[in-house]
Write a protein that holds these residues in place. Structure first.
Motif, PDB file in Angstrom:
ATOM      1  N   GLU B 201       0.890  -1.412   0.098  1.00  0.00           N
ATOM      2  CA  GLU B 201      -0.108  -0.097   0.008  1.00  0.00           C
ATOM      3  C   GLU B 201       1.206   0.896   0.097  1.00  0.00           C
ATOM      4  O   GLU B 201       2.535   1.164   0.522  1.00  0.00           O
ATOM      5  CB  GLU B 201      -0.775  -0.005   1.422  1.00  0.00           C
ATOM      6  CG  GLU B 201      -1.913  -0.790   1.303  1.00  0.00           C
ATOM      7  CD  GLU B 201      -3.100  -0.791   2.790  1.00  0.00           C
ATOM      8  OE1 GLU B 201      -3.733  -1.474   2.775  1.00  0.00           O
ATOM      9  OE2 GLU B 201      -2.278   0.538   3.704  1.00  0.00           O
ATOM     10  N   SER B 203       0.937   5.440   0.760  1.00  0.00           N
ATOM     11  CA  SER B 203      -0.189   6.761   1.776  1.00  0.00           C
ATOM     12  C   SER B 203       1.357   7.935   1.946  1.00  0.00           C
ATOM     13  O   SER B 203       2.237   7.138   1.911  1.00  0.00           O
ATOM     14  CB  SER B 203      -0.943   5.931   3.006  1.00  0.00           C
ATOM     15  OG  SER B 203      -0.496   5.545   3.433  1.00  0.00           O
ATOM     16  N   THR B 246      -5.279   6.524  -0.385  1.00  0.00           N
ATOM     17  CA  THR B 246      -4.369   5.321  -0.064  1.00  0.00           C
ATOM     18  C   THR B 246      -3.812   5.020  -2.067  1.00  0.00           C
ATOM     19  O   THR B 246      -5.471   4.666  -2.478  1.00  0.00           O
ATOM     20  CB  THR B 246      -4.161   4.320   0.151  1.00  0.00           C
ATOM     21  OG1 THR B 246      -4.602   4.980   1.915  1.00  0.00           O
ATOM     22  CG2 THR B 246      -3.274   2.946   0.852  1.00  0.00           C
TER      23      THR B 246
END
Lengths: 321, 651
Positions: B201, B203, B246
């Motif tokens: 992920e 972010s 994200t």
């Protein structure tokens, strides 16, 4: 033992030496009562060609022991009473001017004898003490540039009163090292004391003792002792002992190489005394206290608290190979 | 033979040496229990406390179980199992009745010290384990029959010699033991260590957290010259799905194959081998664009390389990439996926995108104009960017204008998609440092990076790195050359101390070679080794039988040598051997010879304790003395000693 088959001549001599030494010990024990071990140690010291220091209070028989040994060994005996005004020349001798012949003539001092008793050696000045100690070490005397050999065998028994007294000069460690052994006599036990009180005058007894050896025989015995076999394992042990004293924090300083040699020679002489033709660990251990204790200075009071001497501490710490 | 309390100090030290690398991961309850048990043992050793009674020991065992349950919730599994063995070793200190109790602790120690390899196979741990094994072996010597009195140095030397003597055997086992893919036995789930490195992920902040870590992500060995720094884009994952904050994975179905095309005839493929540090994830890193790789991994349409299991130990693989070929796979579905944006957010950005797209002739020109926009406007490259609001893109592009690679790649992809150009985020590493002392490249966590890929109809997927528009130095000179805040950089990396750098590279080189030759000695390398010796097609059972044969041979050689030594033994050694046998017989009867005790002194004690043994014991002592200390001894002595000792019964 089996070794006899390979070296019959040497072994016969050795056995004869052992025989003579036990006779000598027996004779001495007739005069010096209840001190068998000290007698054996003194003989060991003599056979190992070392010198003996007896440290004890007055009147326990130091002088008598020396007299007796000299008598039994058939050695010519000189006694030097050390006092604070004794000079080196009183011991070594001096060159004295001969008016008739207009030459200097050397008058031998009392040190020129087979057997010297240096009584109360700590009462003389260090200068006088070292004159004797040098003679002991070198087995010769140099006066006015001329070197004179001392007779052989040459054996010194020095006595010292350990109590602190005014006007004495206790021997320093470096000088103590020159004595192969230091022993104490101690008080006789009750039985021996009683016998002593009841018996005849010791001095008369000494006069009537038959000599067992003479200078020549003693030299042979000494040679036999030097031939006693020492196994590698026991040389390892002696080295381990030296190493241990040098490493252990219990001692201010370790044993010198001379200390190691002393242990070895004393053990050899002891083996001969015991009639063994090789050294056993026992022999080293029995002479350990006499050989080692005066050469080591114990650090702190840890050993004292455990009621151990340097020797007993070493004996129980160093493994026997 | 009871074990004296003071003799337990080295054992206590031993347990702590075994546990030392675990301290940092043991839970607090266990550490507390350990501390209490240690203190208690120390009190017992000092003579201030007594050994606890049986009922108290049972209570203590209960306390240990409760501590384990409180920390792990179970007593099963790898971590709780190791912790339990450790705790029980401490408890065992409280019931030292015989030598076998100490031996038990020592053997459990051997096992526990090997479990460190579950967590790390680094050369440092291996060296530590080696030292602890030597120490444990020295404990065995302490508690052995005859050598108990030797001092620490002698014991350690003896022990080190014994461990070193075992090395040939170890090498045979290492080289010949059949290698099995994956771990030898399946480990419970909790064996999987925590994940590190670039995640799946992205972010704001997720990569910038990695920058301060100098930990190695992987090491690479190139066949031939390594590519220029600007080409060192180590692709990990492709992130296509954006929810406004994200970026996440949205992989294409696995049965679709990627389509590649070489755009330049001069495309030289780059061959390289990667040694990946365990990151606990299921993917590998590759240079773009991947052409081929060995081994059974699945390659997705996005050219991600996925593994079936998490990478939990150093993992090596070989790959070939062609820096000039392009991935040309884009289905209608994928196009749609790579254009998707959350609706009704960031209107200013969308407007900007449309305006700039109108001004540009085609998609490529538009991409350039965005990069140019980042370059000419007042954007800055920083490790401590301000927080962004709900309209994160608008906030970033028009207000804060300060960010790290994840901000730029994210903003770039956003602007691309907003103008109808398929685009996606790629996370991985950029750059790498060549170890000047060795022939390989180190890629660290601090090299973590995120960039973008855009679809151009005539070229396929093209890499675009907006970070290079903001801070060209980041790409040309690496993360240290990017002029970022020095305080956030790993100290060891930022330091200019030559000596320190040298040390660091030496250590890393050692690590690399260890991974390559020891940890990475897998089935393939084993095969290669035998092939280089001219032995082809070797299977596991052949290997196994060779191993047995080799070990038997080695055992034979050792046995022959020992036998010859025995033959050569002088009579003196025979004497020592039989005398010690005699001593052991007496020891079993309760009489132990002190090391400093001479044979005669011991004889006196024997006669005191067992008067009826006097004659036999004296005979043995005499024969022994003659053989050990006497000048000469013959076979008669030997025979008498051997016979007497063999017949000797102490009871």
């Amino acid at each position: 033992m089996n070794a006899s088959s390979s070296n019959p001549a040497g072994s016969t001599l050795a056995r004869a030496s052992t025989q003579l030494l036990s006779q000598a010990a027996e004779s001495i024990a007739q005069v010096i009562l209840g001190k068998d071990e000290q007698i054996r140690l003194a003989l060991t010291c003599l056979v190992a060609q070392g010198h003996l220091l007896i440290e004890d209070t007055p009147g326990v028989g130091k002088t008598t022991l020396a007299h007796t040994i000299a008598q039994v060994m058939g050695l010519d005996f000189q006694r030097i009473q050390f006092t604070s005004d004794l000079l080196p020349s009183d011991i070594l001798g001096a060159a004295i001017y001969n008016r008739e012949q207009s030459t200097f003539e050397f008058h031998k001092g009392p040190v020129f004898a087979n057997f010297i008793l240096a009584d109360e050696v700590n009462r003389a000045t260090p200068k006088t003490q070292s004159a004797l100690l040098e003679a002991m070490e070198e087995r010769q005397v140099t006066v006015e540039g001329e070197t004179r050999k001392l007779p052989r065998p040459f054996f010194v028994i020095a006595t010292q009163n350990p109590l602190h007294q005014l006007g004495t000069y206790p021997l320093p460690e470096s000088q103590l090292d020159r004595f192969l052994m230091r022993i104490q006599l101690g008080y006789p036990d009750k039985k021996a004391e009683r016998e002593l009180l009841q018996g005849a005058d010791r001095r008369d007894m000494i006069k009537h003792l038959q000599p067992v050896l003479n200078a020549g025989k003693l030299l042979t015995v000494q040679k036999q002792a030097a031939k006693i076999h020492v196994a590698e394992a026991l040389l390892d042990y002696i080295q381990a002992v030296l190493e241990f004293t040098r490493q252990s924090p219990m001692f201010e300083f370790g044993l010198s190489p001379r200390g190691g040699l002393a242990l070895l020679n004393a053990a050899r002489a002891r083996a001969l005394l015991e009639g063994q033709d090789y050294v056993l660990p026992e022999h080293i251990k029995t002479v350990m206290a006499a050989v080692v204790n005066h050469r080591l200075e114990v650090a702190g009071d840890e050993l004292g608290r455990q009621e151990k001497t340097a020797a007993s501490y070493i004996a129980e710490s160093v493994p026997i190979p | 033979m009871a074990i004296a309390d003071h003799k337990l100090t080295p054992v206590l030290i031993g347990i702590h040496l075994v546990a030392l690398p675990m301290y940092s991961r043991l839970p607090p309850y266990i550490l507390l229990t350990m501390a209490v048990l240690t203190l208690w043992s120390l009190l017992i050793i000092a003579g201030r406390a007594r050994q606890p009674k049986a009922w108290l020991r049972i209570v203590l065992a209960g306390v240990v179980i409760v501590a384990l349950l409180a920390s792990y919730g179970t007593v099963f599994g790898q971590e709780p199992g190791i912790a339990m063995l450790l705790m029980l070793s401490f408890l065992k200190l409280f019931e030292m009745k015989a030598r076998r109790d100490v031996l038990l602790i020592i053997f459990v120690g051997y096992f526990l010290v090997a479990t460190h390899f579950f967590h790390s196979q680094s050369p440092w741990i291996a060296a530590y384990v080696f030292v602890v094994v030597i120490y444990l072996t020295s404990l065995l010597i302490v508690f052995s029959d005859r050598l108990g009195s030797t001092d620490f140095k002698t014991r350690m030397t003896m022990s080190a010699r014994m461990v070193l003597q075992a090395i040939p055997l170890m090498l045979v086992l290492f080289v010949l033991f059949p290698r099995i893919q994956g771990p030898l036995w399946s480990l419970p789930d909790d064996a999987k260590s925590a994940t590190t490195g670039v995640g799946d992920e992205m972010s704001p902040g997720s990569i910038n957290d990695l920058i301060s870590s100098s930990a190695v992500a992987f090491r690479v060995q190139f066949k031939g010259e390594p590519p220029a720094p600007k080409d060192l884009y180590w692709r990990g994952l492709v992130l296509s799905h954006y929810d406004g904050k994200t970026w996440r994975r949205d992989d294409a179905p696995e049965d679709l194959q990627p389509e590649l095309s070489a755009v330049s005839a001069a495309a030289q493929p780059v061959e390289y081998a990667v040694m990946l540090e365990p990151h606990g994830r299921k993917w590998l890193y590759s240079l773009e664009s991947l052409v081929s790789l060995e081994g059974g991994y699945s390659v997705t349409r996005e050219l991600q390389v996925l593994t079936k299991k998490e990478i939990i130990s150093v993992f090596s693989y070989a790959m070939t990439s062609s820096l000039r070929s392009r991935n040309r796979s884009l289905s209608a579905q994928e196009r749609e996926k790579n254009l998707l944006l959350p609706q009704d957010f960031n209107e200013k950005s969308v407007t900007l995108a449309r305006r700039l797209r109108m001004a540009a002739g085609d998609d490529a020109e538009y991409a350039d104009s965005i990069l140019n926009y980042f370059n000419t406007e007042t954007f800055s490259y920083t490790l401590s960017p301000p927080l962004l609001g709900d309209n994160a893109m608008d906030d970033f592009i028009f207000n804060t204008r300060a960010g790290f690679c994840e901000h730029y790649s994210s903003a770039f992809v956003y602007l691309m998609r907003a103008a109808g150009v398929p685009a996606r985020v790629v996370v991985g590493y950029q750059g790498g440092t060549l170890n000047p002392l060795d022939d390989y490249m180190i890629v660290r966590q601090s090299d973590a990076h995120a960039w973008a890929e855009i679809w151009l109809a005539d070229k396929g997927w093209m890499r675009a790195d907006p970070t290079s528009a903001v801070s060209p130095d980041r790409i040309d000179f690496g993360i240290l050359g990017a002029g970022l805040e020095a305080g956030r950089m790993p100290f060891m990396l930022a330091s200019n101390n030559k000596w320190l750098l040298q040390l660091r590279y030496t250590a890393d080189s050692l690590n690399h070679n260890w991974n390559k030759w020891v940890v990475g000695f897998n089935e393939k390398k084993q095969q290669a080794l035998f092939e280089s010796l001219g032995i082809e097609d070797i299977n596991k059972s052949t290997l196994f039988s060779w191993m047995v044969v080799a070990m038997t041979l080695m055992g034979g050689v050792v046995a022959w040598w020992v036998f010859r030594q025995g033959e050569r033994k002088s009579k003196r050694d025979v004497a020592s051997y039989y005398y010690s046998l005699f001593c052991r017989k007496l020891e079993r009867a309760g009489l132990m010879k002190q090391p400093s005790e001479s044979p005669d002194e011991f004889l006196v004690r024997i006669v005191q304790h067992f008067p009826h043994l006097k004659d036999k014991a004296s005979l043995i002592t005499r024969q022994y003395q003659q053989m050990r200390y006497g000048g000469e001894a013959d076979d008669g002595h030997k025979k008498r000693l051997v016979l007497a000792v063999k017949q000797f019964r102490a009871r």
